[in-house]
Structures are given as C-alpha cells and as structure tokens.
Design a protein around this motif. Sequence first.
Motif, PDB file in Angstrom:
ATOM      1  N   LYS A   1      -0.386 -19.853 -42.429  1.00  0.00           N
ATOM      2  CA  LYS A   1      -0.388 -18.401 -42.542  1.00  0.00           C
ATOM      3  C   LYS A   1       1.025 -17.838 -42.436  1.00  0.00           C
ATOM      4  O   LYS A   1       1.471 -17.068 -43.282  1.00  0.00           O
ATOM      5  CB  LYS A   1      -1.264 -17.789 -41.433  1.00  0.00           C
ATOM      6  N   THR A   2       1.715 -18.237 -41.372  1.00  0.00           N
ATOM      7  CA  THR A   2       3.065 -17.732 -41.165  1.00  0.00           C
ATOM      8  C   THR A   2       3.963 -18.131 -42.334  1.00  0.00           C
ATOM      9  O   THR A   2       4.746 -17.324 -42.833  1.00  0.00           O
ATOM     10  CB  THR A   2       3.637 -18.271 -39.842  1.00  0.00           C
ATOM     11  N   THR A   3       3.808 -19.369 -42.767  1.00  0.00           N
ATOM     12  CA  THR A   3       4.653 -19.843 -43.864  1.00  0.00           C
ATOM     13  C   THR A   3       4.450 -18.996 -45.118  1.00  0.00           C
ATOM     14  O   THR A   3       5.413 -18.581 -45.766  1.00  0.00           O
ATOM     15  CB  THR A   3       4.334 -21.312 -44.159  1.00  0.00           C
ATOM     16  N   LEU A   4       3.198 -18.706 -45.440  1.00  0.00           N
ATOM     17  CA  LEU A   4       2.918 -17.923 -46.640  1.00  0.00           C
ATOM     18  C   LEU A   4       3.608 -16.561 -46.564  1.00  0.00           C
ATOM     19  O   LEU A   4       4.203 -16.085 -47.533  1.00  0.00           O
ATOM     20  CB  LEU A   4       1.398 -17.749 -46.799  1.00  0.00           C
TER      21      LEU A   4
ATOM     22  N   LEU B   1       6.865 -26.917 -35.317  1.00  0.00           N
ATOM     23  CA  LEU B   1       5.423 -26.686 -35.193  1.00  0.00           C
ATOM     24  C   LEU B   1       5.097 -25.217 -35.445  1.00  0.00           C
ATOM     25  O   LEU B   1       5.939 -24.346 -35.291  1.00  0.00           O
ATOM     26  CB  LEU B   1       4.947 -27.057 -33.791  1.00  0.00           C
ATOM     27  N   SER B   2       3.843 -24.959 -35.777  1.00  0.00           N
ATOM     28  CA  SER B   2       3.413 -23.568 -35.900  1.00  0.00           C
ATOM     29  C   SER B   2       3.241 -22.995 -34.499  1.00  0.00           C
ATOM     30  O   SER B   2       3.117 -23.737 -33.519  1.00  0.00           O
ATOM     31  CB  SER B   2       2.101 -23.491 -36.660  1.00  0.00           C
ATOM     32  N   GLY B   3       3.239 -21.662 -34.410  1.00  0.00           N
ATOM     33  CA  GLY B   3       3.204 -21.000 -33.110  1.00  0.00           C
ATOM     34  C   GLY B   3       2.085 -21.502 -32.210  1.00  0.00           C
ATOM     35  O   GLY B   3       2.304 -21.845 -31.047  1.00  0.00           O
TER      36      GLY B   3
HETATM   37  N1  ATP Z   1      10.550 -24.999 -40.050  1.00  0.00           N
HETATM   38  C1  ATP Z   1       9.575 -25.897 -40.272  1.00  0.00           C
HETATM   39  N2  ATP Z   1       9.879 -27.166 -40.608  1.00  0.00           N
HETATM   40  C2  ATP Z   1       8.925 -28.064 -40.830  1.00  0.00           C
HETATM   41  N3  ATP Z   1       7.603 -27.833 -40.744  1.00  0.00           N
HETATM   42  C3  ATP Z   1       7.218 -26.594 -40.402  1.00  0.00           C
HETATM   43  C4  ATP Z   1       8.179 -25.567 -40.138  1.00  0.00           C
HETATM   44  N4  ATP Z   1       7.516 -24.446 -39.820  1.00  0.00           N
HETATM   45  C5  ATP Z   1       6.199 -24.758 -39.878  1.00  0.00           C
HETATM   46  N5  ATP Z   1       6.004 -26.046 -40.234  1.00  0.00           N
HETATM   47  C6  ATP Z   1       4.719 -26.727 -40.429  1.00  0.00           C
HETATM   48  O1  ATP Z   1       4.003 -26.080 -41.432  1.00  0.00           O
HETATM   49  C7  ATP Z   1       2.615 -25.980 -41.114  1.00  0.00           C
HETATM   50  C8  ATP Z   1       2.161 -24.540 -41.213  1.00  0.00           C
HETATM   51  O2  ATP Z   1       2.830 -23.777 -40.233  1.00  0.00           O
HETATM   52  P1  ATP Z   1       2.619 -22.210 -40.060  1.00  0.00           P
HETATM   53  O3  ATP Z   1       3.596 -21.766 -39.039  1.00  0.00           O
HETATM   54  O4  ATP Z   1       2.637 -21.555 -41.380  1.00  0.00           O
HETATM   55  O5  ATP Z   1       1.136 -22.163 -39.461  1.00  0.00           O
HETATM   56  P2  ATP Z   1       0.260 -20.924 -39.012  1.00  0.00           P
HETATM   57  O6  ATP Z   1      -0.933 -20.892 -39.879  1.00  0.00           O
HETATM   58  O7  ATP Z   1       1.082 -19.705 -38.920  1.00  0.00           O
HETATM   59  O8  ATP Z   1      -0.216 -21.412 -37.560  1.00  0.00           O
HETATM   60  P3  ATP Z   1      -0.326 -20.609 -36.158  1.00  0.00           P
HETATM   61  O9  ATP Z   1      -1.664 -19.972 -36.148  1.00  0.00           O
HETATM   62  O10 ATP Z   1      -0.281 -21.695 -35.146  1.00  0.00           O
HETATM   63  O11 ATP Z   1       0.793 -19.677 -36.062  1.00  0.00           O
HETATM   64  C9  ATP Z   1       2.476 -26.579 -39.710  1.00  0.00           C
HETATM   65  O12 ATP Z   1       1.942 -27.859 -39.846  1.00  0.00           O
HETATM   66  C10 ATP Z   1       3.874 -26.656 -39.172  1.00  0.00           C
HETATM   67  O13 ATP Z   1       4.036 -27.804 -38.373  1.00  0.00           O
END
Ligand code: ATP
Lengths: 524, 378
Positions: free
Chosen positions: A46-49, A406-408
């Motif tokens: 989610k955060t990545t998107l 890691l994600s948050g």
């Molecule tokens: N800077 C980074 N380098 C490498 N991998 C990353 C990086 N940031 C996030 N990831 C990986 O990308 C994946 C998605 O991360 P993301 O932060 O988008 O998740 P999210 O849906 O926001 O989760 P959360 O609910 O925990 O915040 C995770 O597996 C994470 O480990």
Amino acid sequence: METTPLLDMQAITKIYDNGVVANDNASFSLRKGEIHAIAGENGAGKTTLMKVLYGLEKVDEGRVMLHGNEVNITSPHKAIEHGIGMVHQHFMLVDSLSVAENVMLGAEVTKRGFIDKSHGIQKTEAIAKTYGLYINPLAKTQTLSVGLKQRLEIIKVLARDVSIVILDEPTAVLTPQETVELFNQLKRLRNEGHSIVIITHKLKEIKTICDRVTVMRHGKTIGTYDVATITEAEISKRMIGAEVRVERVERSIQGGKPILEITNLTRHHPGEPSLHDVNLSIRPGEIIGVAGVEGNGQRTLIDILTGYASSYEGRVLINGVDIRGRSIKAVRELAVSHIPEDRMIKGSNPFGTIGENLVSTTINKPAFNRAKGWLINGRKIRQYTQRLLKSYRIKADNTDVPVRVLSGGNIQKVVCARELDSQPSLLIADQPSRGIDVGSMEFIHRQIETLASNGSAVLLVSADLREIFRLADTIYVIYNGAFVGAFNNDGSVREDTLGEYMLGIKRQAFAKEVARRDAGNAAL
Amino acid sequence: MQAMQRFKSMYARVITAIKRTLNLGFVFELARTLAAIVIALSVAAIIILIVSDDPGFTLRVFLLNPLTQPDGFATIFSRAMPLIFTGLAASVVLRAKQFNLFAEGAFFIGGFAGAIVAIHVGLPGLLLPVVALLAGGLVAAIFGTVPAALKAKLDVNEFVVSLMMNFILLWIGVYFLSNVFNDERAGDITTPLFPEHARIPYISQDSFFTSGVFIAIAAVILVFIFFRFTRFGYNIKTTGDNLAFAKYSGINPAGPIFSSQVIGAFIAGVGGATEVLSHYRRFNWTSLPMYGFDGFMIAIIAKNNPLAVLFVALFFGYIRTGAVQMEIFTRMSSEIVTIIQAVIILLVAAQAFLMSLRKRLMMRRIKGLKHVEATVEV
Ligand SMILES: Nc1ncnc2c1ncn2[C@@H]1O[C@H](COP(=O)(O)OP(=O)(O)OP(=O)(O)O)[C@@H](O)[C@H]1O
Ligand SMILES: [Mg+2]
C-alpha cells in the motif's frame, strides 16, 4: 460508461533494490471528490503504491494518468506541482523547528533574501481556520504530542495547495475523538473538491468515511469496491484470504503480591505533560488498560516506569524493588519489557538486521553467548530469531534483512516479537498493535493474553479503544495527568462514555471508584 | 565415517555462510567499488595522456611497474601496512558514529612510544618487539581516553578535541625527542638506533616485505571478529546506528562511545609502532605522518567493513607505489594519486552510481523467476 477518473494508475510494478516485488501489476483509480481507502495486510504494498504516486519511488512498469493525460512524477516536488500531497506513515518533521517552520519547510517564502517567518505563521493560522486544524504555530515540534504531529503533517500538505491528499495510516495514533475530528476535517476537504486516499487497517473507518475501497494483497490489487455494497468481513476476507477469528485466551487474575505498585506518583517537568498523584497496582495475570487522549501524561508515566525519567515524587515498586535511581538498563533487568510509542526512534535500529533487532534486549542472556560471555552464539540467535520471524509472520525472506526495508506494520511486529518473547514479568505496552493488520493484531493480542495467563502483569496504554476493550481487565482513563475514571471491562462500558472521561467532560469521585473496583475484583 | 559426517555438516555450514554474504547486494557493492576504481584510474590515465611528453611510457611505469618490478609487491604491501592500521582504527570509530580524528596523533605517539621501549627496555628476543608494539598501542590508547572521556561524560565535541590532541601530541613528542631521547652523536633530531632484535624482520634478506604486514592482517581479522561475534562490537554498531534505540535496549551509550574511540587509538598506536619498527632504524618523526587522515578516507571507501579496509589499503599502496615509480622515471608528479583518491571517494559516496544497472539485472532475474513459475503452474 464511467467518466475518466481524476487519477488512474495502470499496471504498476515496483521492485525494490533487494528484489522485493512490492507492487505487482497493481491498478488504482481515484474519482474527483471521493474518499478512497486502500486496505491490505502488512507488506501488501500500500505504502509503496502511494510512494510511487508521490514520486518517492520510481516505478518500474506501468503508467500514471492524471486528468486523462500521462504524467511522469519523478519527485515529491513534481507531485506537489501536480497537486498531489502525502502524509507519511512515519513522521517527516524536523523536531528542532517550530510548527510554522515545518509547515513552510522546502517552500519558504523569502523577503529580501531572508526567510519570512511571519508568512509561515499566517499560513498556518489560515489553514487552521479554514479546516478547523488548530495548532500553535510557534510551538517547538518536539514538544507536540503524536496527535498534534499528525495534524501538523496534514497542515503541511494543505499548505502546498494540493487537490489530492494521500494519508498513510493517519489514525493509527489517534484517539477515537481525534479520529472523529480528523474525519470531519476530511469530509470538509472532500466537500471543497479535494480527493482523498487513505490507507488504513481499521475496517470500521472504511465503512464510516470512505466511498470506495481498493484491496491489495501480495503487491496486487484484488479489486475496488463501493463501500456501501461490501461488509467489513468481506473486506478482511479479500485482504487475507480467510476470515479473522477472534479467540480469547482463558486467564484469571492471580492473587499474591502485585508486580507493579505505584503510589502517589507525581512529576512536573517543564515542556512535558505532568502527572498528578497516580496510584495503581497490577497483580500477576492482570492487564490494566490506560485510555486517554495523547499528551495527557501517559508518556510521562511510561517514562518513569521504564527508567527514562528519574525525578519524581511518590514510589514505584516492581516486584517489590523500588526503581528510584535505576537506569533504563537496570529497570529492564527487573524483567520489564517495553513496547515504545515510536517504532522508528526507540523501537528499532533501522540499519541493523531483523535478527540484531530481535535480540537487542536479550543479547546478554547466557543462552545467546559463548566462551564465557565473550562471544555471541550466532547459531542460537539465528535459530531463535528465525522462529520469531515465522511465528509473528514478519514478511521478510530471512533475518539478515535490514529492518529499514520492512513495511511499517512489519517493523512493529519486530518490536512486539522482541518484547513479548523475552519472558517479562511486567510488560509496558504503548499501543502495541499500532499499524498492524487485522490478522496479525489478533495474534499479538493473543500473545499478550498468553503472557498474562502465565502470570505476567501488563500495563497497556493505548489510544485505540478497541485494543483496550479487547484486552484490559480494568480500564483507567487518564486526563491532564491524573486518573479520572476506572471501569471494570465487563462489557458495560461504552466507547462514548470513555470518550467523555478522556476529554475531561466527566470525572469520577475517584477513591470511591477504586474501592468499587477492588470489591469487584475480590468478588471475581 | 563420523569425521566424514562432521566434515560434511561443516562444509554445508560454510557454504550457507558464504551464500549469505555473497548475496546480490554485496556483490553489487563490490562491483560498484571496482567500477569506481577503474573510472578513477581512467581519469588519471587521461590526465597523463594530456600532460605527459611520453604518455605510453608514463602510464606503463605508473600502472605496471609496481606489479613487475622485483620488489613491487613487497613495496605495495609495505606501503599499505600503516594504512591498514589507520583504516581499521577509523572504521571502528566511525562505526560508533564518532568523528574522532585521533588516529593521526595515535599513530605518531604509538610509533614514538614503541621506539622508546625498543631502545630503553632491555628485553630478550621476540619479547622486545611484542612489548614495544603493545606499549605503542597502550600509550596511544591512554591519550585516546581524553577525547573519548570528554565526549562520553561531558558531551564535548570529539572532532575538535581529537584534532587539537593530534598537534599537542606532535609538539610534546618533538620536545621529548629533541631534549630527552635525542642521540647527541647523530647530529640530527633522532633517537639512537634500535637494537637489531627489536625490529620487525623482513621475510627474507633480499626482499622488503616486512612481516609487519601479517600483524596488520591479524588486526583486520580481529576487528572483523569483534564486530561479527562479540557483544561489545554489537553495542558499538547499535549505538552508532541509533542512539535512542541503544539506550532503550539497555546499552549505556557512554560505554561504546568511549571504548570505540579508545580501541581506535589503540589500533592506530600499534600501527605506528609496527611502522616504526618495520621501516625505520631510529625514530625521527618531527611532523605528523598523515596516515591517520588517510585512514578515514579508506574507512569511508570501505564502508567501515574491515575486510574491505584491507583491500582498499592495498589499492592505495599500489597507486602510491606507482606514483613514486613515476616520479623516479618520468617527469610526472606523484600528486596524481590525490586525484585518483578523490574520484574514488566521490563515486563510492554517490549512492546512485550504477544503481540503474543493478535495477535492470534485478528485473531480469525476477522476470526469469516469474516465467518459471508461470510454466510450472501450467
Ligand atoms: N525501501 C525498501 N527496500 C526494499 N524493500 C522494501 C522497501 N520498502 C518496502 N519494502 C518491501 O516492500 C513490501 C511492501 O511494503 P509497503 O511498505 O508498501 O507495505 P504496506 O502495505 O504499506 O504495509 P504496512 O501495512 O505494514 O505499512 C514489503 O515486503 C517491504 O518489505
Ligand atoms: Mg505502509
């Protein structure tokens, strides 16, 4: 036929440097004037998107259409030019600056070559008025409560005149009242034509405020649904692939000496919320919940109990030992675990590996050492941390991955795993499930219950009332540094009742309440 | 049979350990550094092409002489030796995020102390150089406690204190050298000759390859073990990475802040003594040797990794040997080395350098995997 959406992200693939496919052919579209939720497990992407949209991460494949035209957003600066602003999951504030300075940071207005401070103050006040986001523009940022920092982040974004506002888990740290307030503000924004994306793990919030929800899983977007036509259970099923079952762990409060005894605890310290005459005791097997709006002395209480704050009046006994004058380390040695408020500052070393983070507080244990304590037993530690990685479902290939990537929610799981698995006699948990998805939250809550059922005492401080209702035997409400209410958590207390106490509207004749509680417990 | 079993399990463990280290990230970091080196050398080559009357010859002398001359390798290692020590010292200090430049003064005072012990302490056989080296380290460490303690206890900026300490020690050293330990007959500011058995021997009579290099390599291994396998090392890393988290975890940060700086001083001090007892017959330094400052550059390029420090120091030894050769045989100035060093630092520090290439490789690999998955599913 649908009109062209305001924003359309098509077939987005994002692969991080370490090979993690965070977004896998994901699509997302936003209509003008809607509040659109993104839901999904921790690490779903989610955060990545949203970082891709905001220009913080470069997209590897796919395209972003704005008003029907393809745009290439390569930096947050560009994003803001296109009217897109984002409030991050972790605060991005400069603590040593004032509120107004943070608002204008990176967009300072200059007057004869110097930064025009009064402009920042005016701007902050103007936004405060328009949207009801009140804050003192001259306050130093480091003195703000988490709730106010959140508000400051939103003001910062609005100060850039954006029309699309992205909020990454804005309510994770807010109390119900603050959340309601925030939602009112968001509705106001929507009515004025803003479009809002909100990432959240709280499904109820999706139902209350959002128009549509997009569900993500393993980097893919599973689908977008009208909130009116989908239930909470259905959302969570699509997120996880299964339903979340709430199972309570059987436990009872054990007799015997209390593990934690606080008498007449008082602390006044400039620049920090005070504490007035707090009394509390927690017996083995007991979970005490402290509910309150941020900044009412919870942090002060925790700082004293964990050895951070050393000057106070009154007395704190942990397992009969007076902790006065003990260092953080010496308090930990009394088998105290502490899940801190902020996972990125106190809670983890982002540059260390998951393994290193998981043993940071237990590395002195004989089991983890060799050669009379001179060397670390790498193999034992690896076995142990690998086990935690699995059981807490931390989303990473192995324990050698740095925590930073890691994600948050997964970082939060690392913190919880470390603190819950170190066999504490007293657990002090400051909103342990902050940012954790519904499935994992249930697991963490079960772990906390198990800990208590094995005879530990738990002090749970949380702004999240669901968490308090789920776990606590007794709920104390803290307001302005004092306990103003105590409730048996037997299902008779309502959220809004607690809310009134949290806001200081109501207050119990406290001694009487405590007596009643003790009588009640004796009858148990 | 059992021995076989044990060998097999050990083999498997070593292989997994190697695989763990040799992940794509590590390999890429390595490739990045190598690319930076190649580019820096090319820049040097271009400058030589422009400036030199006979660029072909000059380049050959600069790049190939160190490798083809009979004493080439010995010289490279000898030149690298002090840099290995100071690079290690700097890496320990930087790991704890302490900007302490004392490696310079520590190297100087360590060399001086080692020399004094070698001359004035009558010890038999191998004992003498061993004690002299330890004395060098110890004296440096003792002086090193000044900036370390001021930082750990009173939060006085270690950068300023250590920088001043360097010069204070230099002038104290020069004073003692010229007034107390001076060899009257030498007619110069210098100590008397070291006793022959105090010196760290060359490996063979006809080579300048000093066995001090092995001491340096041993130091590399010790520092590696220190960070990988000891709690002290772990505490230093953690404190350097996130001070608030270190405190929260029950580490008293004063410990790592103090000990990292003192350990750094110790290593640099041993390095100074090793250098003096390897390459000199008497102690005659009246200025700072600058190895300490070089050490910081090396630690930064090596990203504080002790094994990488070894290789970067060797590379520095190589280009410096080449530069000296060039100065002897051609009219090029050896300053070119400074340019090479600067280019490498810039490229290594630039995070984005070559990242897009890495990305492409990554994409291809993942696409490949996906393809396989898809076929399996069918
Ligand atoms: N800077 C980074 N380098 C490498 N991998 C990353 C990086 N940031 C996030 N990831 C990986 O990308 C994946 C998605 O991360 P993301 O932060 O988008 O998740 P999210 O849906 O926001 O989760 P959360 O609910 O925990 O915040 C995770 O597996 C994470 O480990
Ligand atoms: Mg996230």
